[in-house]
Design an enzyme around this catalytic site. Structure first.
Site, PDB file in Angstrom:
ATOM      1  N   GLY A   1     -27.773  52.184  -1.948  1.00 45.53           N
ATOM      2  CA  GLY A   1     -26.316  52.361  -1.993  1.00 45.53           C
ATOM      3  C   GLY A   1     -25.864  53.731  -2.475  1.00 45.53           C
TER       4      GLY A   1
ATOM      5  CG  ASP B   1     -20.297  43.715  -9.571  1.00 44.09           C
ATOM      6  OD1 ASP B   1     -19.223  43.448 -10.124  1.00 44.09           O
ATOM      7  OD2 ASP B   1     -20.784  42.986  -8.694  1.00 44.09           O
TER       8      ASP B   1
ATOM      9  CE  LYS C   1     -16.834  45.454  -7.377  1.00 41.13           C
ATOM     10  NZ  LYS C   1     -17.562  44.372  -6.666  1.00 41.13           N
TER      11      LYS C   1
ATOM     12  CG  PHE D   1     -18.250  42.838  -1.403  1.00 46.50           C
ATOM     13  CD1 PHE D   1     -19.315  42.708  -2.287  1.00 46.50           C
ATOM     14  CD2 PHE D   1     -18.507  43.291  -0.113  1.00 46.50           C
ATOM     15  CE1 PHE D   1     -20.608  43.027  -1.898  1.00 46.50           C
ATOM     16  CE2 PHE D   1     -19.804  43.615   0.287  1.00 46.50           C
ATOM     17  CZ  PHE D   1     -20.850  43.479  -0.609  1.00 46.50           C
ATOM     18  CB  VAL D   2     -15.828  48.349  -2.125  1.00 48.71           C
ATOM     19  CG1 VAL D   2     -14.464  48.067  -2.731  1.00 48.71           C
ATOM     20  CG2 VAL D   2     -16.851  48.625  -3.227  1.00 48.71           C
TER      21      VAL D   2
ATOM     22  NE  ARG E   1     -27.442  50.626   3.077  1.00 46.53           N
ATOM     23  CZ  ARG E   1     -27.433  49.959   1.929  1.00 46.53           C
ATOM     24  NH1 ARG E   1     -26.631  50.339   0.966  1.00 46.53           N
ATOM     25  NH2 ARG E   1     -28.218  48.910   1.733  1.00 46.53           N
TER      26      ARG E   1
END
Ligand code: 5GP
Ligand code: MG
Length: 185
Positions: A45, A104, A132, A153-154, A166
């Protein structure tokens, strides 16, 4: 692909502007040791964030990678976190900057920070693109945060859903119809 996105949370322009100030904050926080810093990035990510960030950092650096899984494919129920350190160079005595996409629940960073400390790093700092804050636990310290976001949720700018999205140049919120077949992020 854009049609799968309900709304753009952070535009390309906003990302670009924040990256510049974030790189500035990070540069000031490192004493620039002669042997440079060690980046430890969390795959996959963080790849876009990493690429954009490091080109704005002036200090000498090496780059190591770890892969972690806590969400897998369409199943987004957190499970035991598995850390693969095969692509991680020697960290003993190094000044380490951990680069991750999003804080998160903090499970991932807790494991990565623990591993880096155990490996004998001289100092450990952490940067995340997104946080977050409603969920981030008090025991996981991050030194630099790109953006605090709401608990949605991104995807995009490196972040995936089922390994897709992505390559979106912005951070966006997935439209519910995209995962409307019973599996929600
Ligand atoms: P943690 O809950 O351990 O802090 O976050 C674990 C990982 O879950 C993050 O590194 C990221 O890969 C994934 N994750 C958490 N929140 C989101 C999100 O909103 N979107 C995406 N695509 N991944 C997320
Ligand atoms: Mg991640």
């Amino acid at each position: 692909m854009d049609g799968d996105i309900e709304r753009i949370l952070i535009s390309e322009k906003t990302l670009e502007r924040r990256l510049a100030t974030l790189a500035d904050e990070i540069s000031k926080a490192f004493p620039r040791p002669g042997d440079g810093i060690m980046i430890v990035t969390v795959l996959s990510g963080s790849i876009i964030f990493l690429a954009d960030l490091i080109r704005r950092l002036p200090m000498k650096m090496r780059i190591g990678m770890v892969s972690v899984s806590s969400y897998r494919g369409r199943t987004t129920v957190p499970r035991e976190i598995v850390l693969d350190t095969a692509s991680l160079p020697e960290l003993h005595g190094r000044d380490v900057l951990i680069v991750d996409d999003i804080l998160d629940t903090g499970g991932t960073l807790r494991v990565v920070q623990g591993e880096v400390s155990r490996a004998g790093a001289r100092s450990v700092k952490t940067v995340v693109l997104l946080r977050k804050p409603d969920k981030a636990p008090a025991d996981v310290i991050v030194d630099f945060v790109g953006f605090d976001i709401e608990d949605v949720f991104v995807v995009g700018y490196g972040l995936d859903y089922n390994e897709f999205y992505r390559n979106l140049p912005y951070v966006g919120v997935l439209s519910p119809k995209t995962y409307g077949n019973g599996s929600t992020p």
